[in-house]
Design a protein around this motif. Structure first.
Motif, mmCIF file in Angstrom:
data_model
loop_
_atom_site.group_PDB
_atom_site.id
_atom_site.type_symbol
_atom_site.label_atom_id
_atom_site.label_comp_id
_atom_site.label_asym_id
_atom_site.label_seq_id
_atom_site.Cartn_x
_atom_site.Cartn_y
_atom_site.Cartn_z
ATOM 1 N N PHE A 181 0.786 -1.318 0.626
ATOM 2 C CA PHE A 181 0.184 -0.107 -0.007
ATOM 3 C C PHE A 181 0.704 1.132 0.128
ATOM 4 C CE2 PHE A 181 -4.201 -1.959 -0.097
ATOM 5 C CZ PHE A 181 -4.617 -3.259 0.500
ATOM 6 N N HIS A 182 2.062 1.155 -1.044
ATOM 7 C CA HIS A 182 2.793 2.137 -0.705
ATOM 8 C C HIS A 182 3.050 2.479 -2.422
ATOM 9 C CE1 HIS A 182 6.021 -0.507 -0.216
ATOM 10 N NE2 HIS A 182 5.405 -0.820 1.723
ATOM 11 N N ILE A 183 4.529 2.449 -2.891
ATOM 12 C CA ILE A 183 4.892 1.852 -3.895
ATOM 13 C C ILE A 183 4.422 1.491 -4.790
ATOM 14 C CG2 ILE A 183 7.583 1.500 -4.675
ATOM 15 C CD1 ILE A 183 7.587 3.163 -2.976
ATOM 16 N N SER A 184 3.717 0.378 -4.868
ATOM 17 C CA SER A 184 2.624 -0.025 -6.133
ATOM 18 C C SER A 184 1.578 0.881 -6.373
ATOM 19 C CB SER A 184 1.947 -1.279 -5.598
ATOM 20 O OG SER A 184 2.975 -2.078 -5.123
ATOM 21 N N TRP A 185 1.480 2.127 -5.744
ATOM 22 C CA TRP A 185 -0.144 2.960 -6.094
ATOM 23 C C TRP A 185 0.923 4.437 -6.234
ATOM 24 C CZ3 TRP A 185 -4.424 1.123 -5.714
ATOM 25 C CH2 TRP A 185 -4.735 -0.200 -4.975
ATOM 26 N N LYS A 186 2.192 4.517 -6.467
ATOM 27 C CA LYS A 186 2.499 5.368 -7.061
ATOM 28 C C LYS A 186 2.345 5.696 -8.548
ATOM 29 C CE LYS A 186 7.232 7.013 -5.918
ATOM 30 N NZ LYS A 186 8.139 8.143 -5.605
ATOM 31 N N ASP A 187 2.357 5.488 -9.377
ATOM 32 C CA ASP A 187 1.943 5.566 -10.563
ATOM 33 C C ASP A 187 0.951 5.595 -11.287
ATOM 34 O OD1 ASP A 187 2.387 2.312 -12.273
ATOM 35 O OD2 ASP A 187 1.398 2.582 -11.188
ATOM 36 N N GLY A 188 -0.327 6.190 -10.027
ATOM 37 C CA GLY A 188 -1.927 6.229 -10.346
ATOM 38 C C GLY A 188 -2.332 4.477 -11.293
ATOM 39 N N LEU A 189 -1.309 4.356 -12.035
ATOM 40 C CA LEU A 189 -2.013 3.258 -12.777
ATOM 41 C C LEU A 189 -2.641 1.725 -12.145
ATOM 42 C CD1 LEU A 189 0.784 2.017 -15.075
ATOM 43 C CD2 LEU A 189 -1.220 3.640 -15.793
ATOM 44 N N ARG B 5 0.416 6.341 -18.787
ATOM 45 C CA ARG B 5 1.470 6.489 -19.728
ATOM 46 C C ARG B 5 1.996 5.933 -18.274
ATOM 47 N NH1 ARG B 5 4.359 9.814 -21.628
ATOM 48 N NH2 ARG B 5 3.059 11.747 -21.011
ATOM 49 N N LYS B 6 2.423 4.513 -18.145
ATOM 50 C CA LYS B 6 3.243 4.553 -16.671
ATOM 51 C C LYS B 6 4.130 6.138 -16.815
ATOM 52 C CE LYS B 6 5.384 1.182 -14.057
ATOM 53 N NZ LYS B 6 5.119 0.665 -12.771
ATOM 54 N N ASP B 7 4.945 6.808 -17.797
ATOM 55 C CA ASP B 7 6.483 7.659 -17.024
ATOM 56 C C ASP B 7 5.217 8.713 -17.025
ATOM 57 O OD1 ASP B 7 6.861 8.028 -20.560
ATOM 58 O OD2 ASP B 7 4.681 7.904 -19.482
ATOM 59 N N ASP B 8 3.698 8.680 -16.898
ATOM 60 C CA ASP B 8 3.538 10.573 -16.294
ATOM 61 C C ASP B 8 2.379 9.601 -15.437
ATOM 62 O OD1 ASP B 8 0.772 12.301 -18.084
ATOM 63 O OD2 ASP B 8 2.414 12.512 -16.719
ATOM 64 N N PRO B 9 2.894 8.911 -14.030
ATOM 65 C CA PRO B 9 1.998 9.335 -13.104
ATOM 66 C C PRO B 9 1.461 11.046 -12.465
ATOM 67 C CG PRO B 9 4.766 9.973 -11.894
ATOM 68 C CD PRO B 9 3.786 9.559 -13.758
ATOM 69 N N VAL C 189 3.737 11.776 -5.718
ATOM 70 C CA VAL C 189 5.017 11.377 -6.507
ATOM 71 C C VAL C 189 6.026 11.930 -5.867
ATOM 72 C CG1 VAL C 189 5.666 12.088 -8.638
ATOM 73 C CG2 VAL C 189 2.935 11.724 -8.424
ATOM 74 N N GLY C 190 6.031 13.000 -5.009
ATOM 75 C CA GLY C 190 7.172 13.138 -4.493
ATOM 76 C C GLY C 190 8.031 13.200 -3.002
ATOM 77 N N THR C 191 6.848 11.859 -2.971
ATOM 78 C CA THR C 191 7.713 11.238 -1.806
ATOM 79 C C THR C 191 8.198 9.758 -2.021
ATOM 80 O OG1 THR C 191 5.717 12.296 -0.322
ATOM 81 C CG2 THR C 191 6.751 9.861 0.410
ATOM 82 N N LEU C 192 9.546 9.621 -1.056
ATOM 83 C CA LEU C 192 9.941 8.086 -1.679
ATOM 84 C C LEU C 192 9.008 7.083 -1.128
ATOM 85 C CD1 LEU C 192 12.488 7.051 -3.039
ATOM 86 C CD2 LEU C 192 13.484 7.149 -0.285
ATOM 87 N N ARG C 193 8.399 6.770 -0.402
ATOM 88 C CA ARG C 193 7.570 6.025 0.088
ATOM 89 C C ARG C 193 6.265 6.603 0.113
ATOM 90 N NH1 ARG C 193 6.517 2.808 4.527
ATOM 91 N NH2 ARG C 193 6.300 0.437 4.270
ATOM 92 N N PRO C 194 5.045 6.848 -0.173
ATOM 93 C CA PRO C 194 4.111 7.156 -0.075
ATOM 94 C C PRO C 194 3.080 6.617 1.368
ATOM 95 C CG PRO C 194 3.339 6.749 -1.920
ATOM 96 C CD PRO C 194 4.483 6.228 -1.631
ATOM 97 N N THR D 212 -6.452 3.753 3.533
ATOM 98 C CA THR D 212 -7.789 4.371 3.536
ATOM 99 C C THR D 212 -8.614 4.896 2.604
ATOM 100 O OG1 THR D 212 -6.748 5.817 6.258
ATOM 101 C CG2 THR D 212 -9.007 6.832 4.943
ATOM 102 N N TYR D 213 -7.916 5.405 1.362
ATOM 103 C CA TYR D 213 -8.623 5.849 -0.219
ATOM 104 C C TYR D 213 -8.762 4.602 -0.026
ATOM 105 C CZ TYR D 213 -8.511 9.320 -3.132
ATOM 106 O OH TYR D 213 -9.559 10.872 -4.243
ATOM 107 N N VAL D 214 -8.273 3.509 -0.728
ATOM 108 C CA VAL D 214 -8.147 2.507 -1.174
ATOM 109 C C VAL D 214 -9.124 1.554 -0.553
ATOM 110 C CG1 VAL D 214 -7.822 -0.222 -1.733
ATOM 111 C CG2 VAL D 214 -6.209 1.789 -2.199
ATOM 112 N N SER D 215 -9.998 1.887 0.508
ATOM 113 C CA SER D 215 -10.926 1.363 1.614
ATOM 114 C C SER D 215 -12.110 1.660 0.336
ATOM 115 C CB SER D 215 -10.449 1.507 3.069
ATOM 116 O OG SER D 215 -11.293 2.631 3.391
ATOM 117 N N CYS D 216 -12.057 3.766 0.646
ATOM 118 C CA CYS D 216 -13.049 3.849 -0.605
ATOM 119 C C CYS D 216 -13.663 3.023 -1.200
ATOM 120 C CB CYS D 216 -12.961 5.582 -0.311
ATOM 121 S SG CYS D 216 -12.461 5.941 1.460
ATOM 122 N N PHE D 217 -13.028 2.537 -2.516
ATOM 123 C CA PHE D 217 -12.945 2.281 -4.098
ATOM 124 C C PHE D 217 -13.623 0.785 -3.184
ATOM 125 C CE2 PHE D 217 -11.113 4.881 -6.828
ATOM 126 C CZ PHE D 217 -10.035 5.788 -6.137
#
Length: 926
Positions: free
Chosen positions: A176-184, A204-208, A235-240, A247-252
């Motif tokens: 629940f941190h690095i896997s979500w950084k690119d937004g895909l 695109r994976k290179d436009d998070p 995106v600006g955090t090394l590890r969200p 919390t955000y994903v639980s809403c989904f």
């Protein structure tokens, strides 16, 4: 500060919940990271406001707005749906502390472990403690109930995300941190449930940042999920921050929970329909196989019942060869088809019971009992046909022997009677002298002796003709005609003989001279000649024997006959000496003999000729008897060879039948191990087939040699064939029983230990090892498992053994013993396990009953509820909805079988899913 450790221990039922132990260990050091704290503030604030909006309010500053405890209590009431104690409205610090304590007490009452979080710290605006409290609330009310395949809340939420995003490229959710950084991953979740909201292939994976903003905006606009994080912060955090992402994903998760229910409903329908389609295919296969087998039996029985008689042994042996070809070539595949038909029927019925479907009723005339009845008729006709063939061969052999014997005796008799009528009708005595008349009279007396001697042959001819008629000889008409001609001629001879004697006696007074020597010669020559003819007839007589004892009896009789030849030769010499004496007297007295002996037509030359012929026949008879003895010795060897193999095969079949009986009772290991062992055991049995074929070869030699008995063994080929077929069928049925137990175990969720306990209890009460329990044995078995069959069926379905196998009733309040079966309830149970009323309960029926009583099953109501979800709570469903929610083949299956809906709220194209669902389970669930 208030210590909540003691409060939690008192208020939580069963202690703190294990799913919270890791998450409650709040990492205060990490909160010092400004980036993470910023993400948590924004996420937790947005999450709280998403619930507070329902009460018409919101917060701006998470550590300030919860200080008085009012909005904290309001938040808890909104997310829990419960009422908290009335808050205090005062502005003093103590009022705020009391309000916060009420909120914390409520959280603790829900089994949540609060570590070092006190009301004073919340009132003082401690951001670290406030964020920790809000995270605890999120875990308890937003994440705790998420469970996939019995995992913890966090693991269940992660597993849900992994499954939903698995088909998408460039998405690999592992945390629940690095896997979500690119937004895909966020976009994949939305696209999986609402593909109309997102064009996933354009991302695109290179436009998070673009990916994250797209997902957050779509969720806020279309899914009512507030924007809880900024894309730039992630995106600006090394590890969200993991808690913010969770919390955000639980809403989904909660937003899409309705779609999850629809998917579950669709899966349930697919499962039910797949089972139904498979069962229908098995029914069609059974009907076709049953029809083909019954048609083959229908065509075969008339052939076996045909009793058209043949004229010769060779013709009957052709029929015997055709029957042997039927037994060895045509019937064995049909035996396998019949066995496979029973196995398919049992497997289908087991699957129908396990899927809670009505039992399969084949078309009229195609029940297993109908097939068994037809097969029984076939075997009855088969047995009668084989016995008829053997009896016909014996009859025809007897007929051929009697016919040859009849014609031989007729030929001898006709040869003897040739000219006798002319002789008896001549009146030569009218011109003869006295001596000649006396000679004629003596000659006539000799003829009468000869006639009397031939009386026995005539009677034999008549007896043989009668037997040929009784045995239905095909040429009986010609036999009867010839016999009648001989009998008529015999009557004429008797009458003529009587008349000539009277004539000779009338003239005897005038005739005195008689030649005593001629008379003596005639009297002795006639019986001797008759004896020689009888001996020659016996030496030429055909014989038929079936064993060594009979041929040895003929050899003994022949040796006795040869022992009488010296005495017969003496008699011949004596008769010849009479003729020599006549010649001597005639020569010595100068008498001219005008002809032969006036008293007989038997000359010394004919006696010598017949004697030489008889002596020549003796060695021929010796050779014929010796050849037959050799043949019978060979037949005896065939008997011994067949008996040795038959005794070995019979003992093998008997031993294997006893062994399979023990195996079916004493099977150990898992059902899969038992199934593997049984199939290996079946393979070892089938490896014995060459020995059966070898025995069939010996049996063929036996039949070709026309051997009908065998004193060396009690086994017949028919008994061994039936035993071998029964052995193969028993093994196949035992394998099928284990396969059905596996189906029952897998479908009903019965553990291996439960099956062991069921088997042990069943075997304990199966005293005679018959594989079935009588009613009283079955009742005792149920009691041993603790089953209470009182009037209320549901009361009996309780477990008192902590989840172990078996269903047992409640203990008696007075004695602590389990109550005994009631008569009415036990009769109900017997109606389930023994629907045919045979009085016996098989192990498979016992397993089906126990599994039905202890496991849950799909019902018509559950299927109706699933269809109702797919139909958006309507009482009908449309073809478009079915095609959208179900796989194509099963959607079309439903559309083809659903009746039009005729309710008051019907629309064009509406389909009735309720009647369709109840029809899947038969009228019992209506």
């Amino acid at each position: 500060m208030v210590d909540y450790h003691a409060a939690n221990n008192q208020s939580s039922v069963g202690g703190p919940q294990t799913y919270m132990e890791q998450e409650n260990d709040w990492d205060r050091d990490l909160l010092l990271d400004p980036a993470w704290e910023k993400q948590q503030r924004k996420t937790f604030t947005a999450w709280c406001n998403s619930h507070l909006r329902k009460a018409g309010t919101q917060i701006e500053n998470i550590e300030e707005d919860f200080r008085d405890g009012l909005k904290l209590m309001l938040l808890l009431e909104v997310i829990s749906g419960e009422r908290l104690p009335k808050p205090e409205r005062g502005k003093m610090r103590v009022h705020k502390i009391n309000n916060v304590n009420k909120a914390l007490d409520f959280i603790a009452s829900k089994g949540v472990k609060l570590v070092s979080i006190g009301a004073e710290e919340i009132v003082d605006g401690n951001a670290k403690m406030t964020l920790g409290m809000i995270w605890t609330i999120i875990l308890r009310f937003a994440i705790q109930d998420i469970s996939v395949e019995e995992t913890s809340a966090k693991e269940g939420l992660l597993l849900w995300c992994q499954r939903k995003t698995a088909p998408y490229k460039n998405v690999n959710v592992q945390n629940f941190h690095i896997s979500w950084k690119d937004g895909l991953a966020f976009n994949a979740l939305i696209h999986r449930h609402r593909p109309d909201l997102i064009d996933y292939d354009s991302l695109r994976k290179d436009d998070p940042v673009t990916n994250l903003n797209n997902a957050f905006e779509v969720a806020e606009k279309h899914l009512d999920i507030p924007k809880m994080l900024d894309a730039e912060d992630i995106v600006g955090t090394l590890r969200p921050d993991e808690k913010a992402i969770m919390t955000y994903v639980s809403c989904f998760y909660h937003a899409f929970s309705g779609a999850q229910k629809a998917e579950t409903a669709a899966n349930r329908i697919c499962k039910v329909l797949a089972v139904n389609q498979e069962n229908e295919q098995m029914m069609e296969d059974y009907e076709k196989l049953a029809s083909d087998l019954l048609e083959w039996i229908r065509r075969t029985i008339p052939w076996l019942e045909n009793r058209t008689q043949e004229k010769t042994v060779n013709d009957m042996q052709v029929k015997q060869e055709d029957f042997r070809d039927y037994r060895c070539v045509h019937k064995p595949p049909k035996v396998q088809e019949k066995c496979q038909l029973e196995i398919s029927f049992n497997t289908l019925q087991t699957k129908l019971r396990l899927s809670n479907r009505p039992a399969f009723m084949p078309s009229e005339g195609r029940m297993v009992s109908d097939i068994n009845k037809a097969w029984h008729n076939l075997e009855g006709a088969e047995k009668g046909y084989e016995e008829w063939i053997l009896s016909e061969i014996r009859r025809l052999e007897r007929l051929e022997h009697l016919a040859v014997k009849f014609h031989q005796k007729c030929a001898i008799h006709e040869s003897w009677t040739d000219g006798k009528e002319a002789m008896l009708t001549q009146k030569d005595y009218e011109t003869c002298t006295l001596s000649e008349v006396k000679a004629l009279l003596r000659k006539h007396e000799a003829f009468e002796s000869d006639l009397a001697a031939h009386q026995d042959r005539v009677e034999q001819i008549a007896a043989i003709a009668q037997e040929l008629n009784e045995l239905d000889y095909y040429d009986a008409a010609s036999v009867n005609a010839r016999c009648q001609k001989i009998c008529d001629q015999w009557d004429v001879l008797g009458e003529l003989t009587h008349k000539r004697k009277e004539s000779l006696e009338r003239t005897e007074k005038q005739l005195e001279s008689i030649d005593e020597l001629y008379l003596e010669y005639a009297k002795r020559a006639a019986p001797f000649n008759n004896w020689m003819e009888g001996a020659m007839e016996d030496l030429q007589d055909m014989f038929i024997v079936h064993n060594i004892e009979e041929i040895q009896g003929l050899i003994t009789a022949h040796e006795q006959f040869k022992s009488t030849l010296p005495e017969a030769n003496k008699e011949r010499e004596a008769i010849q000496s009479i003729q020599s004496e006549v010649q001597k007297i005639a020569q010595s007295n100068g008498i001219k003999l005008s002809g032969g002996n006036p008293y007989t037509s038997i000359t010394p030359e004919s006696i010598n000729s017949k004697w030489e012929q008889a002596m020549a026949m003796v060695p021929l008879r010796d050779n014929a008897l010796q050849e037959e003895l050799n043949k019978q010795n060979s037949n005896d060897t065939l008997r011994a060879t067949f008996a040795t193999q038959a005794n070995a095969v019979g003992a093998y079949i008997q031993a294997k039948m006893e062994e399979i009986g023990r195996i079916s009772i004493e099977m150990n290991g898992t059902l899969e191990d038992q199934l593997t062992n049984l199939k290996e055991y079946q393979k070892s049995i089938m490896s014995y087939t060459p020995e059966i074929n070898k025995l069939e070869g010996y049996h063929q030699h036996i039949q070709e040699a026309l051997i009908f008995d065998n004193q060396y063994t009690s086994y017949t080929m028919e008994h061994l064939r039936v035993g071998w077929e029964q052995l193969l069928t028993t093994i196949a049925r035992t394998i099928n029983e284990v396969e059905n137990q596996i189906l029952t175990r897998d479908a009903k969720g019965i553990s291996q230990e439960q099956l062991y306990e069921y088997r042990a209890s069943f075997n304990h009460f199966d005293k005679d090892h018959s594989g079935a329990l009588m009613a009283e044995e079955f009742k005792a078995c149920l009691i041993s498992l603790g089953y209470d069959v009182e009037k209320d069926k549901q009361v009996g379905a309780q477990r008192l053994d902590g989840g172990r196998a078996g269903v047992i009733g409640p203990l008696s309040r007075r004695t602590g013993r389990r109550s005994l079966p009631g008569e009415a309830e036990f009769n109900r149970i017997m109606g389930i396990v023994d629907p045919n009323g045979s009085g016996a309960v098989t192990f498979q029926a016992f397993i089906d009953f126990m599994s039905t009583e202890t496991t849950d099953r799909d019902t018509a109501d559950q299927v109706i509820a699933s269809f109702k979800i797919l139909a958006a709570d309507k009482n009908y469903i449309t073809a478009d909805e079915l095609r959208r929610e179900l796989p194509p083949d099963q959607a079309e299956y439903c559309i083809a079988r659903m009746a039009p809906y005729t309710g008051p709220d019907a629309v064009p194209g509406a389909l009735d899913y309720m009647s369709f669902s109840t029809a899947l389970y038969g009228e019992s669930d209506l």
